[in-house]
Scaffold this active site. Structure first.
Site, PDB file in Angstrom:
ATOM      1  N   ARG A  36      37.319  20.119 -16.668  1.00 39.14           N
ATOM      2  CA  ARG A  36      38.560  19.369 -16.889  1.00 39.14           C
ATOM      3  C   ARG A  36      39.417  19.983 -17.992  1.00 39.14           C
ATOM      4  O   ARG A  36      40.651  19.925 -17.930  1.00 39.14           O
ATOM      5  CB  ARG A  36      38.235  17.909 -17.212  1.00 39.14           C
ATOM      6  CG  ARG A  36      37.748  17.204 -15.970  1.00 39.14           C
ATOM      7  CD  ARG A  36      37.361  15.791 -16.228  1.00 39.14           C
ATOM      8  NE  ARG A  36      37.158  15.109 -14.961  1.00 39.14           N
ATOM      9  CZ  ARG A  36      36.514  13.967 -14.830  1.00 39.14           C
ATOM     10  NH1 ARG A  36      36.011  13.365 -15.882  1.00 39.14           N
ATOM     11  NH2 ARG A  36      36.381  13.421 -13.650  1.00 39.14           N
ATOM     12  N   LYS A 219      28.623   3.510   0.627  1.00 39.76           N
ATOM     13  CA  LYS A 219      29.069   2.228   1.169  1.00 39.76           C
ATOM     14  C   LYS A 219      30.334   2.291   2.012  1.00 39.76           C
ATOM     15  O   LYS A 219      31.294   2.958   1.644  1.00 39.76           O
ATOM     16  CB  LYS A 219      29.359   1.290   0.003  1.00 39.76           C
ATOM     17  CG  LYS A 219      28.130   0.783  -0.704  1.00 39.76           C
ATOM     18  CD  LYS A 219      28.626  -0.089  -1.789  1.00 39.76           C
ATOM     19  CE  LYS A 219      27.635  -0.998  -2.417  1.00 39.76           C
ATOM     20  NZ  LYS A 219      28.341  -1.709  -3.501  1.00 39.76           N
ATOM     21  N   GLY A 374      33.229  12.854  -6.687  1.00 43.40           N
ATOM     22  CA  GLY A 374      32.237  13.497  -7.538  1.00 43.40           C
ATOM     23  C   GLY A 374      31.088  14.138  -6.798  1.00 43.40           C
ATOM     24  O   GLY A 374      30.722  15.287  -7.073  1.00 43.40           O
ATOM     25  N   GLY A 397      38.278   8.999  -7.873  1.00 41.13           N
ATOM     26  CA  GLY A 397      38.892   7.685  -7.626  1.00 41.13           C
ATOM     27  C   GLY A 397      40.354   7.809  -7.250  1.00 41.13           C
ATOM     28  O   GLY A 397      40.834   7.160  -6.314  1.00 41.13           O
TER      29      GLY A 397
HETATM   30  P1  AMP Z   1      29.466   7.345  -3.067  1.00 41.57           P
HETATM   31  O1  AMP Z   1      29.429   7.137  -4.550  1.00 41.57           O
HETATM   32  O2  AMP Z   1      29.829   6.145  -2.289  1.00 41.57           O
HETATM   33  O3  AMP Z   1      30.242   8.596  -2.664  1.00 41.57           O
HETATM   34  O4  AMP Z   1      27.967   7.606  -2.661  1.00 41.57           O
HETATM   35  C1  AMP Z   1      27.237   8.703  -3.074  1.00 41.57           C
HETATM   36  C2  AMP Z   1      25.783   8.370  -2.988  1.00 41.57           C
HETATM   37  O5  AMP Z   1      25.488   7.973  -1.667  1.00 41.57           O
HETATM   38  C3  AMP Z   1      24.892   9.529  -3.308  1.00 41.57           C
HETATM   39  O6  AMP Z   1      24.176   9.249  -4.466  1.00 41.57           O
HETATM   40  C4  AMP Z   1      23.972   9.610  -2.113  1.00 41.57           C
HETATM   41  O7  AMP Z   1      22.610   9.813  -2.455  1.00 41.57           O
HETATM   42  C5  AMP Z   1      24.135   8.267  -1.452  1.00 41.57           C
HETATM   43  N1  AMP Z   1      23.833   8.314  -0.028  1.00 41.57           N
HETATM   44  C6  AMP Z   1      24.305   9.203   0.870  1.00 41.57           C
HETATM   45  N2  AMP Z   1      23.768   8.976   2.060  1.00 41.57           N
HETATM   46  C7  AMP Z   1      22.913   7.952   1.945  1.00 41.57           C
HETATM   47  C8  AMP Z   1      22.042   7.272   2.833  1.00 41.57           C
HETATM   48  N3  AMP Z   1      21.953   7.634   4.115  1.00 41.57           N
HETATM   49  N4  AMP Z   1      21.328   6.242   2.355  1.00 41.57           N
HETATM   50  C9  AMP Z   1      21.422   5.870   1.050  1.00 41.57           C
HETATM   51  N5  AMP Z   1      22.220   6.465   0.172  1.00 41.57           N
HETATM   52  C10 AMP Z   1      22.961   7.513   0.605  1.00 41.57           C
END
Ligand code: AMP
Length: 417
Positions: A36, A219, A374, A397
């Protein structure tokens, strides 16, 4: 871009108050990643070369909860930047008490202010306390907003020109990111901000087609608005990661113990239907790497679109990697946000790294690839493919809100060209 940038203003002898994103990871007095800081150097150097006086400000960590600690003080960044530039930087220990230091500045000087979030009115966030009446809460919130205006006015008084180069906080309407623009004659974008907006803006509003977006991560609920907005823009939407299982369940598949948001099933079904109605290809995993537990040493098996009872999908499977890679490689614009699986565990990183490799071919084929968020950025860096991407966004974000079609206050508040 329809906003003024540093190039549109005469900087000679002017005080430029610049919001940068120096929210760098610091541990035990060491900056662990200076991306950054490096990202802001073009704007910083330009102001100095043009003979301006530069006042830098940023937030770092969450000092308003814990108070200033060595790991949340901008002092460490001031020292680091000073070495990088080979130039003295005057550090001011309270961002709202810099009158004397700013008044003493000569052309080409740099002052760095302490972490803006040391003042809680920078963000002016306040939750209703237990037992607090609605009226008291509203009054307290309004008082905090007034304080925010005062802080913004104070910060504005240090500059003749405001420059926002902090894309990472552009989605926040804080004192130093947006409110300040009300109290200063000219507000311009820095070069990093300009680059981010041009890449993301062109990709979303004016993409070279085919335009493929890849969404992953944990999610669905975090990416609801992104899916909805992108369905109006893309030719193909690829879904992976934990969020894929809510879509698979909405299509009637078994998802076992996989991450699944049952309250989003109706929404997921609606998105699949909308994609079909709009002629957008909506790709979901055709096979999955399933695990018997959430553990790096878990037993694994490749399964189809149904996850057996007691198992969980932790990555996309080999056929899906092939399917997604083919779609990605044929694209001329790719936007990627979110990993395809639990890439932090070696057994479940093939999907994310496979997709990264496919995205890396887009630029070589004359297309544009943009990585935001990230985890996808970390995966690209880990795989050494970063130089092969057209643009790696510095704001997870902010880039996500941009993809949602939201106006970013840090950009909207800048002066029009
Ligand atoms: P996000 O912050 O929503 O971009 O989510 C990133 C996180 O999602 C990472 O730490 C991944 O390990 C987790 N992730 C990705 N795929 C899966 C999955 N199939 N089941 C559970 N967690 C997951």
């Amino acid at each position: 871009m329809n906003k003024k940038t540093l190039r549109d203003v005469d900087l000679k002898g002017k005080r430029v108050i610049m919001r940068v994103d120096f929210n760098v990871p610091v541990k035990e007095g060491v900056i662990k990643d200076d991306t950054r800081i490096q990202g802001a150097l073009p704007s910083i150097k330009y102001v100095l070369e043009q003979g301006g006086k530069l006042i830098l400000m940023s937030h770092m960590g969450r000092p308003d909860e814990k108070g200033i600690t060595p790991d949340t003080s901008m002092k460490i960044v001031a020292d680091y930047l000073s070495k990088l530039l080979g130039k003295e930087i005057v550090f001011v220990a309270d961002c709202a008490k810099a009158d004397a230091e700013v008044a003493a500045m000569k052309d080409g000087d740099i002052v760095m202010l302490e972490n803006t979030r040391y003042h809680k009115e920078e963000q002016a966030k306040r939750k209703q306390k237990d037992g607090e009446s609605e009226a008291d809460f509203k009054a307290a919130k309004a008082a905090l907003k007034d304080e925010q205006k005062k802080l913004a006015e104070k910060l504005a008084s240090y500059g003749d020109i405001y420059c926002n180069d902090a894309f990472g906080t552009a989605h926040r309407a804080h004192a130093s990111t947006a409110v300040i623009t009300k109290y200063i004659p000219v507000s311009v974008a820095g070069f990093l901000m300009e680059k981010e907006i041009e890449y993301l803006g062109n990709a979303v509003e004016n993409p070279i087609r085919p335009f493929v977006a890849i969404l992953g991560g944990a999610k669905v609920s975090d990416k609801l608005a992104v899916v909805k907005n992108l369905l109006n823009k893309v030719d193909t939407l690829i879904i992976g990661g934990g969020m894929a299982y809510t879509f698979l369940k909405a299509m009637g598949h078994n998802v076992g113990k996989s991450l699944c948001e049952d309250d989003q099933l109706a929404y997921a079904k609606e998105m699949i239907d909308q994609a079909a109605a709009k002629g957008v290809k909506f790709l979901l995993p055709v096979d999955n790497m399933a695990a018997d537990k959430f553990d790096p040493e878990a037993n694994t098996q490749v399964v189809g679109q149904d996850i057996p009872e007691g198992w969980m999908g932790l990555d996309i499977g080999p056929e899906t990697i092939q399917l997604y890679s083919d779609a990605i490689k044929s694209a001329k614009t790719v936007v990627w946000n979110g990993p395809m699986g639990c890439f932090e565990m070696e057994k479940f990183n093939k999907g994310t790294f496979g997709v990264a490799a496919a995205v890396a071919e887009v630029k070589a084929n004359g297309g544009i690839s943009i990585i935001g968020g990230g985890d996808s950025v970390a995966a690209v860096n880990q795989s050494g493919l970063a130089p092969k991407m057209s643009h790696i966004s510095t704001g997870g974000g902010a880039s996500l809100e941009y993809l949602e079609g939201k106006e970013l206050p840090g950009v909207a508040s800048l002066s029009d060209k």
